[in-house]
Design a protein around this motif. Structure first.
Motif, mmCIF file in Angstrom:
data_model
loop_
_atom_site.group_PDB
_atom_site.id
_atom_site.type_symbol
_atom_site.label_atom_id
_atom_site.label_comp_id
_atom_site.label_asym_id
_atom_site.label_seq_id
_atom_site.Cartn_x
_atom_site.Cartn_y
_atom_site.Cartn_z
ATOM 1 N N GLY A 64 31.840 49.417 43.560
ATOM 2 C CA GLY A 64 31.315 50.882 42.807
ATOM 3 C C GLY A 64 30.816 50.111 41.622
ATOM 4 N N LEU A 65 30.773 49.142 41.695
ATOM 5 C CA LEU A 65 30.385 49.008 40.095
ATOM 6 C C LEU A 65 29.228 49.072 39.320
ATOM 7 N N GLN A 66 28.025 49.298 39.415
ATOM 8 C CA GLN A 66 27.137 50.296 39.015
ATOM 9 C C GLN A 66 25.490 50.288 40.371
ATOM 10 N N GLY B 71 44.852 27.405 41.890
ATOM 11 C CA GLY B 71 44.783 29.060 41.365
ATOM 12 C C GLY B 71 46.042 30.017 41.594
ATOM 13 N N ASP B 72 46.845 29.493 43.366
ATOM 14 C CA ASP B 72 48.104 30.291 43.417
ATOM 15 C C ASP B 72 49.502 30.605 42.144
ATOM 16 N N PHE B 73 49.028 28.647 41.686
ATOM 17 C CA PHE B 73 50.247 28.074 40.455
ATOM 18 C C PHE B 73 49.586 28.909 38.968
ATOM 19 N N GLU C 212 26.517 44.018 52.917
ATOM 20 C CA GLU C 212 27.286 42.842 52.144
ATOM 21 C C GLU C 212 26.280 42.335 50.317
ATOM 22 N N GLU C 213 27.644 41.523 49.588
ATOM 23 C CA GLU C 213 26.671 40.588 48.848
ATOM 24 C C GLU C 213 26.253 39.869 48.892
ATOM 25 N N PRO C 214 25.084 39.657 48.908
ATOM 26 C CA PRO C 214 23.798 38.284 49.490
ATOM 27 C C PRO C 214 24.410 36.996 48.056
ATOM 28 N N GLY D 225 40.474 21.993 37.479
ATOM 29 C CA GLY D 225 41.008 21.512 39.333
ATOM 30 C C GLY D 225 40.379 23.090 39.816
ATOM 31 N N LYS D 226 40.379 22.852 40.970
ATOM 32 C CA LYS D 226 39.745 24.017 42.248
ATOM 33 C C LYS D 226 40.611 24.822 42.183
ATOM 34 N N GLY D 227 39.862 26.119 42.011
ATOM 35 C CA GLY D 227 40.715 27.374 42.319
ATOM 36 C C GLY D 227 41.382 27.318 43.239
ATOM 37 N N SER D 228 40.839 27.041 44.519
ATOM 38 C CA SER D 228 42.265 27.087 46.085
ATOM 39 C C SER D 228 43.156 26.142 45.740
ATOM 40 N N GLU D 229 43.110 25.366 45.105
ATOM 41 C CA GLU D 229 44.536 24.501 45.031
ATOM 42 C C GLU D 229 44.981 24.891 44.044
ATOM 43 N N THR E 104 37.316 37.494 36.686
ATOM 44 C CA THR E 104 36.229 38.356 36.997
ATOM 45 C C THR E 104 35.491 36.396 38.184
ATOM 46 N N GLY E 105 35.192 37.705 39.042
ATOM 47 C CA GLY E 105 34.612 36.678 40.159
ATOM 48 C C GLY E 105 35.147 37.746 41.382
ATOM 49 N N GLY E 106 34.550 36.684 42.881
ATOM 50 C CA GLY E 106 34.780 37.720 44.140
ATOM 51 C C GLY E 106 36.149 38.711 44.730
ATOM 52 N N ASP E 107 35.767 37.994 45.930
ATOM 53 C CA ASP E 107 37.280 38.704 47.004
ATOM 54 C C ASP E 107 38.647 37.939 46.643
ATOM 55 N N PRO F 192 38.257 27.406 33.997
ATOM 56 C CA PRO F 192 36.978 28.001 34.373
ATOM 57 C C PRO F 192 36.890 27.490 35.875
ATOM 58 N N PRO F 193 35.354 28.289 36.309
ATOM 59 C CA PRO F 193 35.525 27.938 37.412
ATOM 60 C C PRO F 193 34.535 26.879 37.322
ATOM 61 N N THR F 194 35.062 25.819 38.728
ATOM 62 C CA THR F 194 34.762 24.258 38.676
ATOM 63 C C THR F 194 33.387 24.115 39.088
ATOM 64 N N MET G 104 40.257 43.336 36.097
ATOM 65 C CA MET G 104 39.776 42.583 37.734
ATOM 66 C C MET G 104 38.124 42.728 37.673
ATOM 67 N N GLU G 105 37.283 42.110 37.408
ATOM 68 C CA GLU G 105 36.163 42.335 37.091
ATOM 69 C C GLU G 105 35.146 42.159 38.944
ATOM 70 N N LEU G 106 35.055 42.334 39.715
ATOM 71 C CA LEU G 106 34.555 42.086 41.167
ATOM 72 C C LEU G 106 33.302 41.986 41.445
ATOM 73 N N GLY G 107 32.661 42.432 42.387
ATOM 74 C CA GLY G 107 31.803 41.901 43.161
ATOM 75 C C GLY G 107 31.531 43.639 42.888
ATOM 76 N N GLY G 108 29.959 43.721 43.197
ATOM 77 C CA GLY G 108 29.341 44.693 43.566
ATOM 78 C C GLY G 108 27.960 44.544 44.579
ATOM 79 N N LYS G 109 27.903 46.157 44.482
ATOM 80 C CA LYS G 109 26.348 46.120 45.929
ATOM 81 C C LYS G 109 25.701 47.232 45.124
HETATM 82 N N1 LIG Z 1 32.522 42.309 37.773
HETATM 83 C C1 LIG Z 1 31.559 41.237 37.616
HETATM 84 O O1 LIG Z 1 31.974 41.384 36.541
HETATM 85 C C2 LIG Z 1 31.445 40.120 38.046
HETATM 86 C C3 LIG Z 1 31.415 39.785 39.278
HETATM 87 N N2 LIG Z 1 31.324 38.443 39.707
HETATM 88 C C4 LIG Z 1 31.755 38.175 41.323
HETATM 89 O O2 LIG Z 1 32.195 36.751 41.428
HETATM 90 C C5 LIG Z 1 31.211 36.486 42.314
HETATM 91 C C6 LIG Z 1 30.820 34.995 42.435
HETATM 92 O O3 LIG Z 1 31.677 33.792 41.038
HETATM 93 P P1 LIG Z 1 32.071 33.346 42.466
HETATM 94 O O4 LIG Z 1 32.497 31.918 41.160
HETATM 95 O O5 LIG Z 1 32.097 32.402 43.269
HETATM 96 O O6 LIG Z 1 33.701 33.766 42.478
HETATM 97 P P2 LIG Z 1 35.113 33.199 43.145
HETATM 98 O O7 LIG Z 1 36.034 34.455 43.324
HETATM 99 O O8 LIG Z 1 34.766 32.472 44.200
HETATM 100 O O9 LIG Z 1 35.836 32.633 42.030
HETATM 101 C C7 LIG Z 1 36.128 33.142 40.672
HETATM 102 C C8 LIG Z 1 36.665 32.262 40.473
HETATM 103 O O10 LIG Z 1 38.295 32.184 40.280
HETATM 104 C C9 LIG Z 1 38.984 30.476 40.803
HETATM 105 N N3 LIG Z 1 39.489 30.587 41.958
HETATM 106 C C10 LIG Z 1 38.957 30.947 42.872
HETATM 107 N N4 LIG Z 1 40.291 30.539 43.810
HETATM 108 C C11 LIG Z 1 41.175 31.029 43.434
HETATM 109 C C12 LIG Z 1 42.568 31.361 43.491
HETATM 110 N N5 LIG Z 1 42.610 31.342 44.735
HETATM 111 N N6 LIG Z 1 43.116 31.624 42.343
HETATM 112 C C13 LIG Z 1 42.800 31.451 41.157
HETATM 113 N N7 LIG Z 1 41.525 31.929 40.913
HETATM 114 C C14 LIG Z 1 41.219 31.234 41.836
HETATM 115 C C15 LIG Z 1 37.315 29.788 40.587
HETATM 116 O O11 LIG Z 1 37.873 28.778 40.468
HETATM 117 P P3 LIG Z 1 36.282 27.710 41.679
HETATM 118 O O12 LIG Z 1 35.323 27.601 40.864
HETATM 119 O O13 LIG Z 1 37.277 26.805 41.312
HETATM 120 O O14 LIG Z 1 37.039 27.639 43.062
HETATM 121 C C16 LIG Z 1 36.606 31.010 40.236
HETATM 122 O O15 LIG Z 1 37.007 30.719 38.585
HETATM 123 C C17 LIG Z 1 30.938 37.441 43.244
HETATM 124 O O16 LIG Z 1 31.378 37.884 44.206
HETATM 125 C C18 LIG Z 1 30.300 38.237 42.299
HETATM 126 O O17 LIG Z 1 30.086 40.266 42.413
HETATM 127 C C19 LIG Z 1 30.544 37.999 38.712
HETATM 128 C C20 LIG Z 1 30.268 37.418 37.941
HETATM 129 C C21 LIG Z 1 30.755 39.385 37.375
#
Ligand SMILES: NC(=O)C1=CN([C@@H]2O[C@H](COP(=O)(O)OP(=O)(O)OC[C@H]3O[C@@H](n4cnc5c(N)ncnc54)[C@H](OP(=O)(O)O)[C@@H]3O)[C@@H](O)[C@H]2O)C=CC1
Ligand SMILES: O=C(O)[C@H](O)COP(=O)(O)O
Length: 467
Positions: A389-391, A229-231, A361-363, A223-227, A244-247, A193-195, A263-268
């Protein structure tokens, strides 16, 4: 209340335990990760900092549990998911409370997230029964040069161990959107889970525990993703990653091995507004799309591209509505609540320069640039120049124009006359370019978490069924 009653088992003193092998455990690391309440900026919860050895153990048990789960009848898997869904909905209050405290989600929206998640799990169980219950039958004589001597049977089989990593903004919903399809398809599931959001996830996982899923089938390592996550993402025991998350997702996809990735990542997400649009409707959607959950949605409207002739009128309408937004704590259902972290707040305030970066950028906060355009082509160009290129969305009364513009926008989804949105949860949801790999949504996720297996029956002579 969170961590009490039915949920007291998941708490040890001041710290929440992690979940492995069907039990709630304390990490041998002896280390805890603090979760800051964005409203008070004080530590509100603590979770275990799991070790690499604990991750190894979880992967081992997940692999074993998956083997017998894959042999569990589909109707029974569905039955357990329905049970988990109803427990989840029944106990929405403590889970919603954790969402309020961990990620400052307005109280009402927090309840909605949990209920929506329960519904997602049930729908997934039903959809899984339908789509996994059928395969394909092909005969060989449809391909040139072949007699009808081969019968090919195809079915969908599980991938193995699915690693699910959701982001902070929908920790429960975006966790179950990975857990439920993985399980119905016969996979085991490891959740990181996210922290910020971990405690809500742990409560949700306990609902699956109470439903009676087999030991080791579902695990939740904190645990922290930065710690860790890679493992986790590079672990040889992982057969699929749904992230699902950012970069971070871009980095993961470069490091992951030969495994399927979702992979569901960021959007603008751009909002293109034509001269003939209903400006009240546009303004209402810009408010909903740009400012709900303080703009912390991947599908938030993040840039408005409006035809110059109606720009002033639209901005005036939007401003009037912005002025009415309440700012305050999530407990009071304020429209704008504290963003998830201090660093996020600083990023939103410090980096927003109307002339430059905010246009691209995505604020991830309640900030919305409005760019005046003189032609539709200009709007499409801006939208497509983004690395995301999300929506996107387009507002016009002319459906023909809307279709043409929608087709030209390089995004996974285009909404006509409404703000971008992921839901309803059974709709396909995908990003192109840096916004993602693959497609989410219940049906697509089930399919993505399976692979095709074929069995070919070879006959000594051609055979034709004659009725
Ligand atoms: N397209 C989509 O469906 C969606 C996209 N997003 C995007 O997510 C971002 C915001 O969410 P945010 O949680 O800050 O995103 P992050 O990318 O920072 O984190 C997402 C998840 O990845 C974990 N993580 C961090 N580092 C690593 C690593 N090295 N290896 C594996 N996992 C890791 C985080 O854990 P920890 O919290 O412990 O760091 C968290 O659980 C925005 O860019 C947003 O656009 C959000 C929702 C939906
Ligand atoms: O995290 C996000 O932003 C979601 O995937 C968007 O979901 P929503 O459109 O249902 O708010």
């Amino acid at each position: 209340m969170a961590g009490t009653g039915l949920f007291s088992e998941i708490l040890d003193g001041e710290a929440y335990k992690y979940y492995a092998d069907g039990e709630w455990k304390k990490s041998s690391s002896g280390k805890l990760v603090p979760i800051i309440n964005p409203t008070t900026r004080k530590v509100h919860y603590k979770v275990q900092a799991c070790t690499q050895e604990e991750v190894n153990k979880v992967m081992e048990t997940a692999k074993i549990a998956q083997k017998s789960w894959a042999k569990t009848p589909l109707w029974k898997r569905a039955e357990l998911l329905h049970k988990a869904a109803s427990i989840l909905k029944e106990h929405k209050a403590p889970i919603a409370e954790s969402l309020v405290k961990e990620i400052a989600k307005p109280a009402k929206d927090a309840v909605t997230e949990v209920v929506r998640s329960g519904d997602l799990v049930s729908y997934c169980a039903e959809e899984g029964v339908r789509i996994l219950g059928e395969g394909k039958f092909l005969v060989s004589d449809s391909f040139p040069g072949n007699d009808r001597t081969k019968y090919c049977l195809t079915s969908k089989i599980p991938l193995g161990v699915v690693l699910a990593i959701p982001p902070f903004n929908y920790p429960v919903n975006l966790a179950v959107s990975k857990i439920a399809p993985a399980l119905i398809a016969g996979n085991s599931l490891v959740l990181k889970p996210p922290t910020q959001g971990a405690v809500s996830c742990l409560h949700m996982v306990h609902c699956f525990h109470l439903a009676g899923f087999p030991k080791g089938l579902i695990s939740c390592v904190t645990g922290k993703g930065s710690e860790i996550g890679d493992f986790l993402t590079m672990h040889p025991g992982v057969n699929c990653i749904s992230f699902t998350g950012g970069d971070t997702g871009i980095a993961i996809s470069k490091k992951a091995g030969m495994i399927p990735l979702q992979m569901e990542l960021g959007g603008k997400d751009a909002c293109i507004v034509l001269e003939d649009a209903d400006l009240d409707l546009v303004a209402a959607n810009i408010i909903k799309g740009g400012f709900s959950y303080s703009g912390q949605r991947c599908t938030a409207v993040k840039v408005v591209l409006v035809m110059e002739s109606v720009a002033d009128a639209l901005v005036e309408k939007v401003n009037k509505r912005v002025a009415k937004l309440t700012v305050g704590p999530p407990e009071e259902n304020s429209d704008i609540t504290p963003v998830v972290s201090e660093s996020s707040a600083n990023f939103i305030e410090d980096n927003v320069r109307p002339d430059m970066r905010i246009a691209w950028e995505e604020p991830f906060g309640p900030v919305l640039p409005v760019i005046r355009i003189t032609s539709v082509e200009e709007g499409i160009h801006h939208c497509n120049a983004s690395n995301f290129g999300l929506q996107g969305c387009v507002f016009t009364k002319d459906i023909n124009k809307a279709i043409l513009i929608g087709d030209a926008m390089e995004t996974g989804t285009v909404q006509i006359n409404s703000a971008p949105a992921r839901g309803p949860d059974h709709f396909p949801f995908q990003g192109i370019k840096d916004s993602g790999i693959g497609s989410q949504g219940i049906t697509n996720s089930i399919n993505m978490m399976t692979k095709i297996k074929t069995t070919v029956i070879n006959l000594p002579t051609p055979s034709y069924s004659m009725g």
